[in-house]
Write an enzyme that holds these catalytic residues in place. Sequence first.
Site, short mmCIF file in Angstrom:
data_model
loop_
_atom_site.label_atom_id
_atom_site.label_comp_id
_atom_site.label_asym_id
_atom_site.label_seq_id
_atom_site.Cartn_x
_atom_site.Cartn_y
_atom_site.Cartn_z
N GLN A 34 -19.65 1.92 -16.23
CA GLN A 34 -19.87 3.37 -16.19
C GLN A 34 -20.66 3.78 -14.95
O GLN A 34 -21.61 4.56 -15.03
CB GLN A 34 -20.56 3.82 -17.47
CG GLN A 34 -19.66 3.57 -18.67
CD GLN A 34 -20.24 4.07 -19.96
OE1 GLN A 34 -21.16 4.87 -20.00
NE2 GLN A 34 -19.68 3.60 -21.06
N CYS A 35 -20.24 3.27 -13.83
CA CYS A 35 -20.91 3.49 -12.55
C CYS A 35 -20.01 4.34 -11.65
O CYS A 35 -18.79 4.35 -11.82
CB CYS A 35 -21.17 2.12 -11.90
SG CYS A 35 -21.86 2.15 -10.24
N GLY A 36 -20.59 5.02 -10.71
CA GLY A 36 -19.81 5.77 -9.74
C GLY A 36 -18.92 4.89 -8.89
O GLY A 36 -18.03 5.37 -8.20
N THR A 38 -17.32 2.12 -10.31
CA THR A 38 -16.47 1.35 -11.22
C THR A 38 -15.02 1.32 -10.75
O THR A 38 -14.32 0.34 -10.97
CB THR A 38 -16.57 1.91 -12.66
OG1 THR A 38 -17.94 1.82 -13.08
CG2 THR A 38 -15.71 1.14 -13.64
#
Length: 181
Positions: A34-36, A38
């Site tokens: 859930q990372c920018g 990903t």
Amino acid sequence: MSVYSFKAAAMNGREISLEEYSGKVVLIVNTASQCGFTFQYEDLQRLYDRYKDKGLVLLGFPCDQFDGQEPLDNAGIQQFCELRYGVSFPMFQKTRVRDEGVHPLFDYLANQLPFEGFNPFHPVSKLLIPLINDKHPEYMVGDSIKWNFTKFLIDRNGHVVKRFEATTDPLDMEKDIEALL
């Protein structure tokens, strides 16, 4: 010393010696679902598909140390990676990549090559750099891992050749990978 000195737990719980990857070019990446960044899973898989038969292996190490961006358990991570991005490269269990309890592999990697900064022109940098500066300035201390999707390129002898920060897109590493293959 080389990365072959270390072991890590695969998603199935089996302890794997990185010596199993001796003679291959290895790309080690700390990941999060859930990372920018990903979206990089897609191009990491693309690189793996393109070069695995020439001796490249990617090793994914999920980490939840950066703003809670890996909330899934190991089974959930495995399912997310396979279903959403078709990930077929080896994934390992959630790993601490910095600070107290850091996995020895990531302590070693971070100490091999210094942090040289994020690419301020990467589109996600407009969000990442202010987030770190405002919320987590402690991340910027020393040469530790600074964020998800930090990548380390390892030569066929197990030596760290290059460090790429989150703001380096996987396909931008292709020439460096090809040079080692």
